[in-house]
Design a protein around this motif. Structure first.
Motif, PDB file in Angstrom:
ATOM      1  N   PRO A  49       4.910  33.651 -59.321  1.00  0.00           N
ATOM      2  CA  PRO A  49       6.016  34.344 -58.642  1.00  0.00           C
ATOM      3  C   PRO A  49       5.562  35.560 -57.831  1.00  0.00           C
ATOM      4  CG  PRO A  49       6.054  34.771 -61.000  1.00  0.00           C
ATOM      5  CD  PRO A  49       4.987  33.751 -60.769  1.00  0.00           C
ATOM      6  N   ALA A  50       6.281  35.814 -56.761  1.00  0.00           N
ATOM      7  CA  ALA A  50       6.032  36.992 -55.926  1.00  0.00           C
ATOM      8  C   ALA A  50       6.467  38.247 -56.676  1.00  0.00           C
ATOM      9  CB  ALA A  50       6.801  36.867 -54.617  1.00  0.00           C
ATOM     10  N   GLY A  51       5.924  39.381 -56.256  1.00  0.00           N
ATOM     11  CA  GLY A  51       6.317  40.655 -56.846  1.00  0.00           C
ATOM     12  C   GLY A  51       5.487  41.054 -58.056  1.00  0.00           C
ATOM     13  N   TYR A  52       4.428  40.310 -58.339  1.00  0.00           N
ATOM     14  CA  TYR A  52       3.542  40.583 -59.470  1.00  0.00           C
ATOM     15  C   TYR A  52       2.096  40.605 -58.976  1.00  0.00           C
ATOM     16  CZ  TYR A  52       7.383  39.001 -62.531  1.00  0.00           C
ATOM     17  OH  TYR A  52       8.578  38.843 -63.191  1.00  0.00           O
ATOM     18  N   HIS A  53       1.225  41.248 -59.759  1.00  0.00           N
ATOM     19  CA  HIS A  53      -0.217  41.089 -59.551  1.00  0.00           C
ATOM     20  C   HIS A  53      -0.578  39.712 -60.082  1.00  0.00           C
ATOM     21  CE1 HIS A  53      -0.883  45.315 -58.644  1.00  0.00           C
ATOM     22  NE2 HIS A  53      -0.165  45.634 -59.713  1.00  0.00           N
ATOM     23  N   HIS A  54      -1.425  38.988 -59.371  1.00  0.00           N
ATOM     24  CA  HIS A  54      -1.857  37.662 -59.811  1.00  0.00           C
ATOM     25  C   HIS A  54      -3.320  37.714 -60.242  1.00  0.00           C
ATOM     26  CE1 HIS A  54       1.392  35.692 -57.071  1.00  0.00           C
ATOM     27  NE2 HIS A  54       1.900  36.325 -58.111  1.00  0.00           N
ATOM     28  N   LEU A  55      -3.624  36.963 -61.290  1.00  0.00           N
ATOM     29  CA  LEU A  55      -4.993  36.872 -61.795  1.00  0.00           C
ATOM     30  C   LEU A  55      -5.338  35.409 -61.944  1.00  0.00           C
ATOM     31  CD1 LEU A  55      -7.587  37.948 -63.264  1.00  0.00           C
ATOM     32  CD2 LEU A  55      -6.270  37.826 -65.360  1.00  0.00           C
ATOM     33  N   GLY A  56      -6.489  35.039 -61.439  1.00  0.00           N
ATOM     34  CA  GLY A  56      -7.015  33.708 -61.649  1.00  0.00           C
ATOM     35  C   GLY A  56      -8.504  33.813 -61.872  1.00  0.00           C
ATOM     36  N   HIS A  57      -8.973  33.377 -63.022  1.00  0.00           N
ATOM     37  CA  HIS A  57     -10.407  33.416 -63.312  1.00  0.00           C
ATOM     38  C   HIS A  57     -10.786  32.099 -63.979  1.00  0.00           C
ATOM     39  CE1 HIS A  57     -14.357  34.906 -64.224  1.00  0.00           C
ATOM     40  NE2 HIS A  57     -14.205  34.484 -65.460  1.00  0.00           N
ATOM     41  N   ARG A  58     -11.811  31.458 -63.450  1.00  0.00           N
ATOM     42  CA  ARG A  58     -12.257  30.165 -63.964  1.00  0.00           C
ATOM     43  C   ARG A  58     -13.768  30.229 -64.129  1.00  0.00           C
ATOM     44  NH1 ARG A  58     -10.460  24.563 -63.769  1.00  0.00           N
ATOM     45  NH2 ARG A  58     -12.141  23.203 -63.097  1.00  0.00           N
ATOM     46  N   THR A  59     -14.241  29.766 -65.287  1.00  0.00           N
ATOM     47  CA  THR A  59     -15.678  29.783 -65.543  1.00  0.00           C
ATOM     48  C   THR A  59     -16.091  28.553 -66.335  1.00  0.00           C
ATOM     49  OG1 THR A  59     -17.481  31.148 -66.401  1.00  0.00           O
ATOM     50  CG2 THR A  59     -15.463  31.151 -67.671  1.00  0.00           C
ATOM     51  N   ALA A  60     -17.259  28.031 -66.016  1.00  0.00           N
ATOM     52  CA  ALA A  60     -17.821  26.912 -66.775  1.00  0.00           C
ATOM     53  C   ALA A  60     -18.363  27.460 -68.089  1.00  0.00           C
ATOM     54  CB  ALA A  60     -18.926  26.229 -65.981  1.00  0.00           C
ATOM     55  N   ILE A  61     -18.028  26.784 -69.193  1.00  0.00           N
ATOM     56  CA  ILE A  61     -18.488  27.280 -70.501  1.00  0.00           C
ATOM     57  C   ILE A  61     -19.393  26.302 -71.239  1.00  0.00           C
ATOM     58  CG2 ILE A  61     -16.535  28.838 -70.823  1.00  0.00           C
ATOM     59  CD1 ILE A  61     -15.455  26.666 -72.809  1.00  0.00           C
ATOM     60  N   GLY A  62     -19.607  25.132 -70.679  1.00  0.00           N
ATOM     61  CA  GLY A  62     -20.479  24.162 -71.333  1.00  0.00           C
ATOM     62  C   GLY A  62     -20.243  22.766 -70.810  1.00  0.00           C
ATOM     63  N   HIS A  63     -20.689  21.804 -71.610  1.00  0.00           N
ATOM     64  CA  HIS A  63     -20.620  20.414 -71.166  1.00  0.00           C
ATOM     65  C   HIS A  63     -20.370  19.503 -72.365  1.00  0.00           C
ATOM     66  CE1 HIS A  63     -21.898  16.656 -69.274  1.00  0.00           C
ATOM     67  NE2 HIS A  63     -21.703  17.279 -68.121  1.00  0.00           N
ATOM     68  N   GLY A  64     -19.471  18.559 -72.192  1.00  0.00           N
ATOM     69  CA  GLY A  64     -19.264  17.511 -73.175  1.00  0.00           C
ATOM     70  C   GLY A  64     -18.039  17.676 -74.043  1.00  0.00           C
ATOM     71  N   PRO A  65     -17.642  16.566 -74.694  1.00  0.00           N
ATOM     72  CA  PRO A  65     -16.423  16.574 -75.505  1.00  0.00           C
ATOM     73  C   PRO A  65     -16.499  17.471 -76.739  1.00  0.00           C
ATOM     74  CG  PRO A  65     -17.357  14.342 -75.370  1.00  0.00           C
ATOM     75  CD  PRO A  65     -18.215  15.241 -74.543  1.00  0.00           C
ATOM     76  N   GLU A  66     -17.683  17.664 -77.305  1.00  0.00           N
ATOM     77  CA  GLU A  66     -17.793  18.538 -78.480  1.00  0.00           C
ATOM     78  C   GLU A  66     -17.535  19.993 -78.103  1.00  0.00           C
ATOM     79  OE1 GLU A  66     -20.344  16.477 -77.528  1.00  0.00           O
ATOM     80  OE2 GLU A  66     -19.941  14.830 -78.922  1.00  0.00           O
ATOM     81  N   VAL A  67     -18.102  20.419 -76.977  1.00  0.00           N
ATOM     82  CA  VAL A  67     -17.872  21.785 -76.486  1.00  0.00           C
ATOM     83  C   VAL A  67     -16.386  21.953 -76.163  1.00  0.00           C
ATOM     84  CG1 VAL A  67     -18.333  23.380 -74.563  1.00  0.00           C
ATOM     85  CG2 VAL A  67     -20.219  22.173 -75.676  1.00  0.00           C
ATOM     86  N   PHE A  68     -15.794  20.944 -75.516  1.00  0.00           N
ATOM     87  CA  PHE A  68     -14.372  20.984 -75.190  1.00  0.00           C
ATOM     88  C   PHE A  68     -13.530  21.138 -76.459  1.00  0.00           C
ATOM     89  CE2 PHE A  68     -10.413  18.461 -74.762  1.00  0.00           C
ATOM     90  CZ  PHE A  68      -9.743  19.263 -73.845  1.00  0.00           C
ATOM     91  N   ALA A  69     -13.839  20.365 -77.487  1.00  0.00           N
ATOM     92  CA  ALA A  69     -13.062  20.429 -78.738  1.00  0.00           C
ATOM     93  C   ALA A  69     -13.195  21.799 -79.396  1.00  0.00           C
ATOM     94  CB  ALA A  69     -13.506  19.327 -79.698  1.00  0.00           C
ATOM     95  N   ARG A  70     -14.410  22.325 -79.472  1.00  0.00           N
ATOM     96  CA  ARG A  70     -14.607  23.647 -80.089  1.00  0.00           C
ATOM     97  C   ARG A  70     -13.912  24.745 -79.283  1.00  0.00           C
ATOM     98  NH1 ARG A  70     -19.822  21.417 -81.346  1.00  0.00           N
ATOM     99  NH2 ARG A  70     -20.702  22.328 -79.455  1.00  0.00           N
ATOM    100  N   ALA A  71     -14.029  24.662 -77.955  1.00  0.00           N
ATOM    101  CA  ALA A  71     -13.398  25.672 -77.096  1.00  0.00           C
ATOM    102  C   ALA A  71     -11.878  25.602 -77.208  1.00  0.00           C
ATOM    103  CB  ALA A  71     -13.835  25.487 -75.649  1.00  0.00           C
ATOM    104  N   GLY A  72     -11.324  24.404 -77.198  1.00  0.00           N
ATOM    105  CA  GLY A  72      -9.870  24.261 -77.326  1.00  0.00           C
ATOM    106  C   GLY A  72      -9.358  24.820 -78.637  1.00  0.00           C
ATOM    107  N   ALA A  73     -10.082  24.549 -79.728  1.00  0.00           N
ATOM    108  CA  ALA A  73      -9.685  25.075 -81.040  1.00  0.00           C
ATOM    109  C   ALA A  73      -9.785  26.601 -81.067  1.00  0.00           C
ATOM    110  CB  ALA A  73     -10.540  24.456 -82.143  1.00  0.00           C
ATOM    111  N   ALA A  74     -10.821  27.154 -80.443  1.00  0.00           N
ATOM    112  CA  ALA A  74     -10.995  28.613 -80.426  1.00  0.00           C
ATOM    113  C   ALA A  74      -9.893  29.299 -79.618  1.00  0.00           C
ATOM    114  CB  ALA A  74     -12.369  28.979 -79.868  1.00  0.00           C
ATOM    115  N   VAL A  75      -9.450  28.666 -78.552  1.00  0.00           N
ATOM    116  CA  VAL A  75      -8.379  29.251 -77.733  1.00  0.00           C
ATOM    117  C   VAL A  75      -7.044  29.150 -78.452  1.00  0.00           C
ATOM    118  CG1 VAL A  75      -7.021  28.937 -75.619  1.00  0.00           C
ATOM    119  CG2 VAL A  75      -9.513  28.997 -75.509  1.00  0.00           C
ATOM    120  N   THR A  76      -6.665  27.952 -78.882  1.00  0.00           N
ATOM    121  CA  THR A  76      -5.332  27.770 -79.467  1.00  0.00           C
ATOM    122  C   THR A  76      -5.214  28.352 -80.866  1.00  0.00           C
ATOM    123  OG1 THR A  76      -5.893  25.545 -80.228  1.00  0.00           O
ATOM    124  CG2 THR A  76      -4.823  25.740 -78.064  1.00  0.00           C
TER     125      THR A  76
END
Length: 184
Positions: free
Chosen positions: A34-61
């Motif tokens: 939405p307009a009227g706010y500061h916007h932030l977008g940051h994207r970074t590669a953190i690894g490779h493969g389904p195991e890294v994805f599973a660990r990262a998803g669990a750590a975030v949620t």
């Protein structure tokens, strides 16, 4: 039974329906921001493969990333829509605790994450999402998206410093998550 406000003894109880301090619920998921706010977008590669994805998803949620980044979190064990979250940051006894609410979650085969929105009493007004994605080439990406604006006199006074700190925190979260996801 109707949802109720969280109590100090149980910060994970579902809040009442209209508890956010902004009207654009879910805008970090359904763009544009939405307009009227500061916007932030940051994207970074953190690894490779389904195991890294599973660990990262669990750590975030499960809020492990936030905690490992130095933020205190009072919430359920896992981010769930409608769940109350209290985030506090600071040094030593000087901490600022701020109320939030989980507004959406994703739990898909290639995308895991959530967003929380500010509740009354938060020094900012807006929403922030933390998402882990598994790209077709196997790269695991972490993305922070946010929109916010000052809601208190001291955040208005801080002016352009707040978005700089928010971006620094997003980069810090990426480094922390990379470390957590790589651990076996």
């Amino acid at each position: 039974m109707e949802p109720t406000e969280p109590t100090p003894q149980d910060p994970t109880r579902r809040p009442a329906p209209e508890t956010l301090s902004y009207p654009e619920r879910g805008a970090t998921r359904h763009r544009p921001l939405p307009a009227g706010y500061h916007h932030l977008g940051h994207r970074t590669a953190i690894g490779h493969g389904p195991e890294v994805f599973a660990r990262a998803g669990a750590a975030v949620t499960g809020f492990a990333m936030h905690r490992a980044a130095g933020v205190r979190v009072r919430a359920a064990d896992r981010a769930e829509p409608g769940g109350s979250v209290e985030i506090s940051a600071g040094l030593g006894p000087v901490r600022l605790a701020v109320p939030c609410e989980v507004v959406w979650t994703d739990q898909d085969p290639a995308r895991v994450g959530f967003a929380y929105g500010t509740r009354p009493g938060h020094p900012e007004c807006g929403e922030e999402s933390f998402v882990v994605e598994l790209a077709p080439d196997g790269t695991v990406w972490f993305e922070v998206t946010a929109f916010s604006r000052p809601a208190r006199w001291y955040t208005r006074l801080a002016g352009p410093v707040v978005p700089v700190l928010q971006h620094a925190y997003a980069r810090h979260c990426g480094r922390v998550l990379r470390r957590l996801a790589a651990a076996s």
